[in-house]
Design an enzyme around this catalytic site. Structure first.
Site, PDB file in Angstrom:
ATOM      1  N   GLU A  43       0.853  -1.189   0.000  1.00 27.51           N
ATOM      2  CA  GLU A  43       0.000   0.000   0.000  1.00 27.51           C
ATOM      3  C   GLU A  43       0.885   1.233   0.000  1.00 27.51           C
ATOM      4  O   GLU A  43       1.594   1.507   0.976  1.00 27.51           O
ATOM      5  CB  GLU A  43      -0.924   0.025   1.220  1.00 27.51           C
ATOM      6  CG  GLU A  43      -1.793   1.269   1.283  1.00 27.51           C
ATOM      7  CD  GLU A  43      -2.604   1.381   2.564  1.00 27.51           C
ATOM      8  OE1 GLU A  43      -2.904   2.534   2.960  1.00 27.51           O
ATOM      9  OE2 GLU A  43      -2.943   0.342   3.162  1.00 27.51           O
ATOM     10  N   ARG A  47       0.914  10.359   0.601  1.00 28.21           N
ATOM     11  CA  ARG A  47       1.328  11.364   1.597  1.00 28.21           C
ATOM     12  C   ARG A  47       2.551  12.146   1.151  1.00 28.21           C
ATOM     13  O   ARG A  47       2.968  13.077   1.847  1.00 28.21           O
ATOM     14  CB  ARG A  47       1.622  10.670   2.936  1.00 28.21           C
ATOM     15  CG  ARG A  47       0.412   9.960   3.525  1.00 28.21           C
ATOM     16  CD  ARG A  47       0.734   9.317   4.847  1.00 28.21           C
ATOM     17  NE  ARG A  47      -0.385   8.511   5.336  1.00 28.21           N
ATOM     18  CZ  ARG A  47      -0.365   7.827   6.477  1.00 28.21           C
ATOM     19  NH1 ARG A  47       0.713   7.855   7.241  1.00 28.21           N
ATOM     20  NH2 ARG A  47      -1.417   7.126   6.843  1.00 28.21           N
ATOM     21  N   THR A  71      -4.467   6.330   1.514  1.00 25.28           N
ATOM     22  CA  THR A  71      -4.720   7.738   1.847  1.00 25.28           C
ATOM     23  C   THR A  71      -5.392   8.470   0.688  1.00 25.28           C
ATOM     24  O   THR A  71      -5.066   9.613   0.385  1.00 25.28           O
ATOM     25  CB  THR A  71      -3.423   8.464   2.283  1.00 25.28           C
ATOM     26  OG1 THR A  71      -2.600   7.583   3.049  1.00 25.28           O
ATOM     27  CG2 THR A  71      -3.750   9.664   3.160  1.00 25.28           C
ATOM     28  N   LYS A 131     -11.410  -0.682   6.061  1.00 27.06           N
ATOM     29  CA  LYS A 131     -10.251  -0.435   6.903  1.00 27.06           C
ATOM     30  C   LYS A 131     -10.763   0.038   8.268  1.00 27.06           C
ATOM     31  O   LYS A 131     -11.673   0.871   8.330  1.00 27.06           O
ATOM     32  CB  LYS A 131      -9.385   0.651   6.251  1.00 27.06           C
ATOM     33  CG  LYS A 131      -8.198   1.119   7.069  1.00 27.06           C
ATOM     34  CD  LYS A 131      -7.403   2.143   6.263  1.00 27.06           C
ATOM     35  CE  LYS A 131      -6.170   2.610   7.013  1.00 27.06           C
ATOM     36  NZ  LYS A 131      -5.294   3.445   6.163  1.00 27.06           N
TER      37      LYS A 131
END
Length: 214
Positions: A43, A47, A71, A131
């Site tokens: 993953e 960011r 994200t 998640k």
């Protein structure tokens, strides 16, 4: 659990490395180090500016690893990660706008949930594999057990504060298909190009998963 093959791969692996990549040139050796340790999913979180290029490079040069974009919080990012070659998407929360974008993109999506209200919105949208974030701060395994009472149809990938020390506690829960964590890919190991350390951490995690699942 979702019937998408990508979600099945996450479940089969049991652990999902959550990666922050500062330099696109480190993406491929990092992915290969994880593969060498038996982990075939990654993953890449959005960011850092290098994230999309890292996703694209991994998808192109290391196709045997499942490339997941993390994200992802806006519809525009959904478009970006699909173009970069992401095969699945993870978000820290749930939004209808991102849900709509994910349906249009046709990619598997694990939205983030932390509360009963989050779960109600996810279930209403047909998102039954989510998640659980931030896992430890949101109550850990006791919170997951409580949520599974009113939401027995849901499955979770807890992320946030998960490591080798509590991996067994999470994977012991039938509603947990896998866990995510950055402990597999320490920032200093990536910066120092210590791929042997990454491979060793991956091996330890996979061995723990296999031992727990028999």
């Amino acid at each position: 659990m979702s019937n998408e093959p990508e979600i099945a791969r996450l479940a089969a692996c049991g652990v999902v490395p959550v990666v922050v990549i500062e330099d696109v040139h480190l993406a491929v050796p990092l992915a290969r180090a994880l593969l060498a340790g038996g982990i075939d999913v990654i993953e890449v979180t959005l960011r850092r500016p290098a994230a999309l290029a890292a996703l694209e490079t991994i998808a192109r040069e290391v196709p045997e690893i499942l490339s997941v974009a993390g994200t992802v919080v806006t519809p525009a990012q959904v478009t970006d990660v699909k173009e970069a070659g992401a095969q699945a998407v993870v978000s820290p929360g749930f939004s209808e706008a991102v849900d709509d974008a994910m349906r249009a993109a046709g990619l598997p999506w694990l939205p983030g949930v932390a509360t009963a209200s989050d779960c109600m919105r996810a279930v209403a949208a047909g998102r039954l594999t989510c998640k659980f974030f931030p896992a430890e701060q949101a109550g850990g395994t006791s919170a997951l057990k409580a949520l599974s009472g009113p939401f027995p149809q849901m499955k979770f990938c807890p992320t946030g504060g998960v490591g080798l020390n509590n991996l067994a506690d999470y994977l012991a829960l039938k509603q947990v298909i896998c866990v995510g964590g950055s402990w597999l890919v320490p920032a200093d190991a990536i910066a120092n190009r210590d791929w042997a350390r990454v491979t060793q951490l991956a091996k330890e995690a996979r061995e723990r998963v296999k031992a727990l699942r028999g």
